[in-house]
Design an enzyme around this catalytic site. Structure first.
Site: not given
Ligand code: AMP
Length: 280
Positions: A30, A33, A36-37, A61, A153, A184
């Site tokens: 989403m 970034l 983690g992303h 969502q 998820q 993160m």
């Molecule tokens: P989001 O933008 O929050 O929807 O996250 C996109 C993807 O990045 C999802 O698969 C999340 O689980 C993953 N994600 C978010 N934060 C982290 C993190 N700290 N470590 C690893 N993956 C992450």
């Protein structure tokens, strides 16, 4: 890096790569970034010939309009970060492209969507499963990478892929943390300096639970109590849920015997944070 906004263009691009014998890795996000992303994109680069990242803040969502409205966004910075890690395509559709007039189909993954975050965010996983299914059909990946930070998820998507026979592999990846242990998250940007400090109680609580089990504690109630004490010891914090459950079925356990998921959702001020670990 190519930026594609239209579904048919994205499908054509992926189909051409497939015909050329290339493997496609996909990372749905989403935006806003962080490392983690990027860890998912780097891993995708290693495993696939090409990597597609999507940025789409999915209205379906969000169960609270205010949360959707205040979700942080920063396309320019995201673009730079994605270029730097060698992303091949950024898929960046707008909402009417994904949900045109007349749209009326949804995916419900039943049991594993119900506990934990599902119990507090009605419709959330319905929105997640539906958009991810659409994104799979649009980007046609061989692998899709998801962060274990959003553990439920991962479970929901794995279930959907299995139940609906999507021809791809779901790869869950470890949570990336700040040096002080905070997982993160794009939402961390909304924490005040004091709240940022307070939020360390989540990682501390996970450590404490792991420690207790390592030293022989098996009663879920005792572990949960210790976790609760650490979190409620902080001012300005409200627990949404703390759960010890089976890492595949997400059913609560009374005893920690075998791998067990400890999952937390906590409000620090008006920011909702989640974290988890699998206690082995
Ligand atoms: P989001 O933008 O929050 O929807 O996250 C996109 C993807 O990045 C999802 O698969 C999340 O689980 C993953 N994600 C978010 N934060 C982290 C993190 N700290 N470590 C690893 N993956 C992450």
């Amino acid at each position: 890096m190519k930026i594609i906004s239209h579904i048919t263009d994205m499908q054509r691009w992926s189909e051409a790569r497939r015909l050329a014998g290339k493997t496609i890795a996909f990372v749905p996000t989403m935006g806003f970034l962080h490392e983690g992303h990027l860890s998912l994109v780097r891993e995708g680069k290693k495993r696939g010939d090409v990597v597609i990242v999507s940025i789409f803040v999915n209205p379906m969502q969000f169960n609270q309009q205010a949360d959707f409205a205040t979700y942080p966004r920063s396309l320019e910075q995201d673009q730079l970060m994605l270029e730097e890690v060698g992303t091949d395509v950024l898929f960046y559709p707008n909402a009417p492209e994904i949900y045109p007039e007349g749209f009326q189909t949804a995916i419900e993954v039943d049991k594993v969507s119900q506990p934990l975050c599902g119990a507090f965010r009605p419709g959330h996983f319905r929105g997640v499963a539906t958009v991810v299914a659409k994104l799979f059909n649009i980007t046609k990946p061989h692998f899709a990478l998801f962060g274990e930070k959003d553990f439920q998820q991962c479970v929901v998507i794995k279930r959907m892929v299995k139940d609906l026979n999507f021809d791809l592999e779901v790869l869950p990846m470890p949570t990336v943390r700040e040096p002080d242990g905070l997982a993160m998250s794009s939402r961390n940007a909304r924490l005040s300096p004091t709240e940022r400090q307070t939020s360390l109680c989540l990682a501390r609580a996970l450590h404490r639970a792991q420690d207790l089990v390592a030293h022989g504690e098996r009663q879920a109630s005792s572990v949960l109590q210790a976790v609760q004490e650490i979190i409620t010891g902080e001012g300005g914090v409200r627990i949404e849920y703390i759960s010890l459950c089976h890492p595949e079925t997400l059913e609560e356990v009374a005893e920690v015997s075998g791998p067990t998921l400890l999952a937390l959702a906590v409000w620090v001020g008006d920011v909702r944070l989640i974290d988890n670990c699998v206690i082995r």
